[in-house]
Design a protein around this motif. Sequence first.
Motif, short mmCIF file in Angstrom:
data_model
loop_
_atom_site.label_atom_id
_atom_site.label_comp_id
_atom_site.label_asym_id
_atom_site.label_seq_id
_atom_site.Cartn_x
_atom_site.Cartn_y
_atom_site.Cartn_z
N ASN A 8 5.74 15.38 -32.04
CA ASN A 8 6.98 14.61 -32.13
C ASN A 8 7.87 15.25 -33.19
O ASN A 8 7.41 15.55 -34.30
N VAL A 9 9.12 15.44 -32.86
CA VAL A 9 10.06 15.99 -33.83
C VAL A 9 11.17 14.98 -34.04
O VAL A 9 11.98 14.73 -33.15
N ASP A 10 11.19 14.36 -35.22
CA ASP A 10 12.22 13.38 -35.55
C ASP A 10 13.32 14.06 -36.37
O ASP A 10 13.04 14.87 -37.27
N VAL A 11 14.56 13.74 -36.04
CA VAL A 11 15.69 14.28 -36.78
C VAL A 11 15.89 13.44 -38.03
O VAL A 11 16.17 12.24 -37.95
N THR A 12 15.73 14.05 -39.19
CA THR A 12 15.83 13.36 -40.47
C THR A 12 17.19 13.60 -41.11
O THR A 12 17.94 14.50 -40.72
N ASP A 13 17.49 12.80 -42.13
CA ASP A 13 18.73 13.00 -42.88
C ASP A 13 18.74 14.37 -43.55
O ASP A 13 19.80 15.01 -43.68
N GLU A 14 17.55 14.82 -43.98
CA GLU A 14 17.47 16.14 -44.62
C GLU A 14 17.87 17.25 -43.65
O GLU A 14 18.56 18.21 -44.03
N MET A 15 17.46 17.11 -42.39
CA MET A 15 17.82 18.09 -41.37
C MET A 15 19.34 18.09 -41.13
O MET A 15 19.95 19.15 -40.98
N LEU A 16 19.93 16.90 -41.10
CA LEU A 16 21.39 16.80 -40.93
C LEU A 16 22.11 17.44 -42.10
O LEU A 16 23.08 18.18 -41.93
N ASP A 17 21.64 17.14 -43.32
CA ASP A 17 22.26 17.72 -44.51
C ASP A 17 22.18 19.24 -44.49
O ASP A 17 23.14 19.93 -44.88
N THR A 18 21.04 19.76 -44.05
CA THR A 18 20.86 21.22 -43.98
C THR A 18 21.87 21.85 -43.03
O THR A 18 22.47 22.89 -43.34
N GLU A 19 22.08 21.23 -41.87
CA GLU A 19 23.03 21.75 -40.90
C GLU A 19 24.46 21.72 -41.44
O GLU A 19 25.24 22.65 -41.26
N LEU A 20 24.78 20.63 -42.12
CA LEU A 20 26.12 20.52 -42.71
C LEU A 20 26.33 21.57 -43.80
O LEU A 20 27.41 22.16 -43.91
N GLU A 21 25.29 21.83 -44.59
CA GLU A 21 25.39 22.84 -45.64
C GLU A 21 25.59 24.23 -45.04
O GLU A 21 26.32 25.06 -45.60
N LYS A 22 24.94 24.48 -43.92
CA LYS A 22 25.12 25.77 -43.24
C LYS A 22 26.59 25.95 -42.84
O LYS A 22 27.16 27.03 -42.99
N THR A 23 27.18 24.88 -42.30
CA THR A 23 28.58 24.94 -41.89
C THR A 23 29.49 25.12 -43.10
O THR A 23 30.47 25.87 -43.05
N ARG A 24 29.16 24.44 -44.20
CA ARG A 24 29.94 24.62 -45.43
C ARG A 24 29.87 26.08 -45.90
O ARG A 24 30.90 26.67 -46.29
N GLU A 25 28.67 26.65 -45.85
CA GLU A 25 28.49 28.04 -46.28
C GLU A 25 29.33 28.98 -45.42
O GLU A 25 29.93 29.93 -45.92
#
Length: 428
Positions: free
Chosen positions: A130-147
Amino acid sequence: MSYEIVKKENSEITIQATVGKDEFEKAVKSAYNKNKGKFTVPGFRKGKVPQSIIEKQYGEGVFFEDAVNDLLQVHYEKALDALEITPVARPDIDVTEIGKGQDLVFTALVTVAPEFTLENYKGIEVEKINVDVTDEMLDTELEKTREMNARLISVTDRAVQDGDTVIMDYSGFLGEEQFEGGTAENQELVIGSGRFIPGFEEQLIGKALGSESEINVTFPEDYQAENLKGQSVVFKVKINEIKFKELPELDDEFAKDVSEFDTLAEYRESIKKELEESSKESAVAAQRDKVLEAVAGLLTVEIPEKMVDAEVDGMLREFDQQLRQQGLSLEQYVQFTGGNLDELKSNMREDALARVKTGLVIEKVMEQEAIEATDEDVEAELDKIAELQKRDKEEIRKLFAQDNFEYLKSNLKSRKTVDFLVDQAKLV
């Protein structure tokens, strides 16, 4: 000609092939005709020397090698067909009888897949993924876009700090001599990236804009250049520019700039949906791998080393192709990593063994469950490929029809077999 099995031991079969003397003599004659222009004998024009004269001067077996090579290629394949043998690796071939006016006899040691039966693969217990999407995963994706949307801002009022990007000129010296490959102008380097020799980047911290300094470092003992291994060198460095990365604020304006959404909340929700979809696909693929690994674990039969060798060679060819797409050769990769080809093959061996086992269990389950690819399966797959590639279906059909759809059917049967195993598995 005649073919027979003279020995069978585990996954190795020794076959013997006998080629009649008339066919052997005909092959020798053909070899003579192909090569007679290479021989010079006094009293004869080049290319006109009789076969008997060449054999007398150079030995009666002068044309045997070419004749044997031609015959082996033909009769090895015929022997496999006649004896219904499917090899899994290259054979070891030995000519046992050869001579003027006699039959040609050769043996071939052929490696085949091990014989085994497979049981208890239905209902096999496998951990559910099972792979649950966590807030940490969302934050990581947003940080990638910021970078990705960060700006580099020039600095004029402070020295270099960790994380800065510096633009510099440098020259490397071993003793009093500049060494090859150690000089560059306006080279960009992110401090802390670890791109340069250990100790180099750290010594740039605190250097001022426009400053010139000497950086003392020691090359690693396993460095690829022989003349620099373990050597202490000096780099003369001039700092031309200092820049720092400015990240955009994570707000509604950011969302408008990088997406079709008006608010950060909407953009965040869209990323969550994308992550959920990709995570679901990853989980499905990982689950299939887990089931195959579990079924392969049921194998108790010994896997022939030559099967693993052949799989390693195949993996090496795949890796070579991937490197070439990136503009690298296999030789360059080995040199850059400081290893050698034998080490690379050795590192691939465990994965190669797993792939061989997986292939064997798929083939066995396919056989035992009589899994086939139907005409409907083929049509559906052609539709899918045409849609993915945005090409006409009939164009795709012609491409696969060249081998009577065998390649496509083989892939479909394998996929259906894995689907069957996953459906039958007990996920816990």
